[in-house]
Design a protein around this motif. Structure first.
Motif, PDB file in Angstrom:
ATOM      1  N   UNK A 153      51.941  56.021  40.310  1.00  0.00           N
ATOM      2  CA  UNK A 153      51.944  56.374  41.726  1.00  0.00           C
ATOM      3  C   UNK A 153      52.820  55.419  42.537  1.00  0.00           C
ATOM      4  N   UNK A 154      52.821  54.148  42.196  1.00  0.00           N
ATOM      5  CA  UNK A 154      53.638  53.200  42.933  1.00  0.00           C
ATOM      6  C   UNK A 154      55.113  53.506  42.775  1.00  0.00           C
ATOM      7  N   UNK A 155      55.494  53.850  41.582  1.00  0.00           N
ATOM      8  CA  UNK A 155      56.899  54.143  41.294  1.00  0.00           C
ATOM      9  C   UNK A 155      57.341  55.450  41.946  1.00  0.00           C
ATOM     10  N   UNK A 156      56.514  56.498  41.803  1.00  0.00           N
ATOM     11  CA  UNK A 156      56.932  57.822  42.274  1.00  0.00           C
ATOM     12  C   UNK A 156      56.762  58.002  43.771  1.00  0.00           C
ATOM     13  N   UNK A 157      55.790  57.320  44.370  1.00  0.00           N
ATOM     14  CA  UNK A 157      55.480  57.634  45.768  1.00  0.00           C
ATOM     15  C   UNK A 157      55.722  56.485  46.737  1.00  0.00           C
ATOM     16  N   UNK A 158      55.889  55.281  46.249  1.00  0.00           N
ATOM     17  CA  UNK A 158      56.212  54.202  47.176  1.00  0.00           C
ATOM     18  C   UNK A 158      57.723  54.049  47.231  1.00  0.00           C
ATOM     19  N   UNK A 159      58.273  53.378  46.236  1.00  0.00           N
ATOM     20  CA  UNK A 159      59.726  53.178  46.258  1.00  0.00           C
ATOM     21  C   UNK A 159      60.474  54.469  45.967  1.00  0.00           C
ATOM     22  N   UNK A 160      59.849  55.382  45.212  1.00  0.00           N
ATOM     23  CA  UNK A 160      60.549  56.620  44.868  1.00  0.00           C
ATOM     24  C   UNK A 160      60.083  57.832  45.647  1.00  0.00           C
ATOM     25  N   UNK A 161      59.339  57.633  46.724  1.00  0.00           N
ATOM     26  CA  UNK A 161      58.767  58.761  47.467  1.00  0.00           C
ATOM     27  C   UNK A 161      59.828  59.727  47.975  1.00  0.00           C
ATOM     28  N   UNK A 162      60.901  59.153  48.463  1.00  0.00           N
ATOM     29  CA  UNK A 162      62.017  59.944  48.977  1.00  0.00           C
ATOM     30  C   UNK A 162      62.583  60.884  47.908  1.00  0.00           C
ATOM     31  N   UNK A 163      62.769  60.345  46.708  1.00  0.00           N
ATOM     32  CA  UNK A 163      63.326  61.178  45.633  1.00  0.00           C
ATOM     33  C   UNK A 163      62.371  62.289  45.247  1.00  0.00           C
ATOM     34  N   UNK A 164      61.080  61.966  45.278  1.00  0.00           N
ATOM     35  CA  UNK A 164      60.082  62.965  44.893  1.00  0.00           C
ATOM     36  C   UNK A 164      60.151  64.172  45.817  1.00  0.00           C
ATOM     37  N   UNK A 165      60.117  63.929  47.133  1.00  0.00           N
ATOM     38  CA  UNK A 165      60.073  65.082  48.044  1.00  0.00           C
ATOM     39  C   UNK A 165      61.355  65.901  47.955  1.00  0.00           C
ATOM     40  N   UNK A 172      47.868  58.170  38.405  1.00  0.00           N
ATOM     41  CA  UNK A 172      47.517  57.518  39.664  1.00  0.00           C
ATOM     42  C   UNK A 172      46.336  56.572  39.446  1.00  0.00           C
ATOM     43  N   UNK A 173      46.612  55.272  39.479  1.00  0.00           N
ATOM     44  CA  UNK A 173      45.511  54.318  39.349  1.00  0.00           C
ATOM     45  C   UNK A 173      45.193  53.668  40.686  1.00  0.00           C
ATOM     46  N   UNK A 174      45.730  54.214  41.753  1.00  0.00           N
ATOM     47  CA  UNK A 174      45.411  53.832  43.134  1.00  0.00           C
ATOM     48  C   UNK A 174      45.835  52.419  43.500  1.00  0.00           C
ATOM     49  N   UNK A 175      46.711  51.823  42.721  1.00  0.00           N
ATOM     50  CA  UNK A 175      47.150  50.463  43.047  1.00  0.00           C
ATOM     51  C   UNK A 175      48.473  50.169  42.344  1.00  0.00           C
ATOM     52  N   UNK A 176      49.101  49.057  42.717  1.00  0.00           N
ATOM     53  CA  UNK A 176      50.259  48.581  41.953  1.00  0.00           C
ATOM     54  C   UNK A 176      49.694  47.703  40.851  1.00  0.00           C
ATOM     55  N   UNK A 177      49.548  48.235  39.673  1.00  0.00           N
ATOM     56  CA  UNK A 177      48.818  47.481  38.655  1.00  0.00           C
ATOM     57  C   UNK A 177      49.665  46.386  38.005  1.00  0.00           C
ATOM     58  N   UNK A 178      50.905  46.707  37.671  1.00  0.00           N
ATOM     59  CA  UNK A 178      51.674  45.746  36.888  1.00  0.00           C
ATOM     60  C   UNK A 178      51.993  44.470  37.667  1.00  0.00           C
ATOM     61  N   UNK A 179      52.096  44.576  38.991  1.00  0.00           N
ATOM     62  CA  UNK A 179      52.460  43.398  39.782  1.00  0.00           C
ATOM     63  C   UNK A 179      51.253  42.639  40.310  1.00  0.00           C
ATOM     64  N   UNK A 180      50.034  43.088  40.020  1.00  0.00           N
ATOM     65  CA  UNK A 180      48.870  42.299  40.398  1.00  0.00           C
ATOM     66  C   UNK A 180      47.889  42.951  41.344  1.00  0.00           C
ATOM     67  N   UNK A 192      56.773  66.616  36.502  1.00  0.00           N
ATOM     68  CA  UNK A 192      56.401  65.265  36.921  1.00  0.00           C
ATOM     69  C   UNK A 192      54.922  65.030  36.634  1.00  0.00           C
ATOM     70  N   UNK A 193      54.646  64.022  35.808  1.00  0.00           N
ATOM     71  CA  UNK A 193      53.268  63.633  35.527  1.00  0.00           C
ATOM     72  C   UNK A 193      53.065  62.268  36.157  1.00  0.00           C
ATOM     73  N   UNK A 194      52.173  62.209  37.130  1.00  0.00           N
ATOM     74  CA  UNK A 194      51.960  60.960  37.862  1.00  0.00           C
ATOM     75  C   UNK A 194      50.592  60.415  37.492  1.00  0.00           C
TER      76      UNK A 194
END
Lengths: 299, 72
Positions: free
Chosen positions: A110-122, A137-145, A133-135
């Motif tokens: 979700x962070x990749x597709x809808x935060x930084x990549x939200x524009x590309x998604x729409x 969604x773990x409701x957080x940015x998991x890899x960065x903490x 597109x399979x998203x």
């Protein structure tokens, strides 16, 4: 020989193997995902969908962005592409345009597709680009903490919101429908059979398809919010989810501990990018227009 | 006789317990033994009940278990 084979009280056929193994780079196992993380479960469903849909594996490509879910491209034994952060959909669009025969699956978080990549998604959804597109969604940015993501529900404690999130979250299914996706569904990692069936449907459908899969993140999301481990979250999904096919997506927003509406919300046919391109160019250029030729070596 | 079987790769397991919780016929239980990474892998407690539905395999996030039916 490991200890299991000694313990097993009955015979296992010698040719028995895990049905996931042919689809994975088993030399990379064990993977980096935490105990109780649901990403592996979604990969299981995806491999079952590939098996059941009898897709030609030489013509399936997986594109991932950055993040925990972004690692799927590295573990899948298909043509896979681990792209820059947020840019999985642009790379996938390029892949599809260069070789329309490919079945391009975008598998990202979700962070990749809808935060930084939200524009590309729409915009990919608006164009009805033929991507699946399979998203996860773990409701957080998991890899960065475990920072607050655009999908983090209100009142949740995260690394960057120690007093609770106050920003409204994205409702991904409503966003996908409004942007023009042909197929929109939401499942959780508890609904493995339904998710596999949904993925199979998507592999057979034309146009921009979107599946949101809710997945536990015990290390960063559940721990800060005292929600227990991965298994507790799976039990929560079992108890709180309600299957409502065709429900209006605007009523399907996620909350911290409220009902989770799952199901297939949208399944419609819209003209795809190639159809529109060819129609418009044929109309304006007439005989001067030739459909773009696919030249891609030995594929 | 059991309709199916489960096969567990103990060393790949991270002990999340999904397979034990969601096995429809309760074939599995978490073992008290550790694997080399320090996780409790599941073990088989009632093999005869296994229907070979492979739900454990679909849930397992670590690709460490799968079930299958015996060929008849």
């Amino acid at each position: 020989m490991n200890e299991t084979t000694l313990e097993v009280p009955y015979e296992i056929p010698v040719d028995a193997h895990n049905p996931v193994e042919p689809f994975l780079r088993m030399d990379r196992m064990p993977h980096i995902w935490c105990p109780g993380c649901g990403i592996g479960t979604t990969v299981n469903c995806f491999t079952r969908a590939l098996l059941d849909s009898k897709a030609d594996l030489d013509k399936v490509a997986i594109v991932s962005g950055i993040g925990c879910t972004g690692r799927v491209a590295g573990y899948a034994s298909l043509d896979s592409f681990h792209t820059t952060h947020g840019r999985a959909i642009p790379f996938a669009t390029g892949l599809k345009l260069a070789n329309p025969e490919l079945q391009v699956v975008v598998y990202s978080g979700d962070g990749d597709l809808f935060a930084i990549g939200g524009n590309h998604f729409i915009h990919a959804a608006r164009r009805n680009m033929d991507l699946k597109v399979i998203c996860v969604n773990n409701l957080t940015y998991a890899m960065t903490g475990g920072q607050t993501a655009p999908t983090t529900p209100s009142h949740v404690i995260s690394a960057t919101s120690p007093y609770g999130v106050f920003e409204p979250a994205f409702n991904l299914v409503a966003l996908a429908e409004a942007a023009g996706a042909s197929y929109v569904a939401r499942w959780t990692t508890y609904h493995v059979k339904q998710l596999a069936r949904s993925m199979e449907e998507v592999l057979k459908k034309k146009g921009f398809c979107f599946i949101e899969v809710l997945s536990p993140c015990p290390t960063l999301y559940q721990r800060r919010n005292k929600m227990g481990d991965g298994l507790d979250t799976m039990k929560f999904y079992k108890q709180a989810s309600k299957v409502r096919h065709g429900a209006p997506t605007s009523e399907c927003a996620l909350t911290k501990s409220g009902e989770i509406v799952v199901g297939k919300f949208v399944d419609r046919d819209r003209p795809g990018y190639f159809e529109l391109l060819n129609a418009q160019m044929t109309e304006t250029l007439g005989e001067r227009y030739a459909e773009p030729e696919v030249v891609c070596g030995n594929c | 006789m059991a309709k199916g079987f489960v096969s567990i790769t103990v060393e790949r397991c991270k002990g999340c317990g999904f397979c034990v919780e969601f096995c429809p016929t309760h074939v599995l239980a978490l073992s008290s033994a550790y694997n080399s990474k320090g996780y409790h892998a599941p073990h088989i407690v009632s093999a005869e009940k296994c229907s070979g539905c492979d739900l454990c395999g679909m849930y397992c996030p670590d690709f460490a278990i799968f079930g299958a039916r015996y060929a008849r």
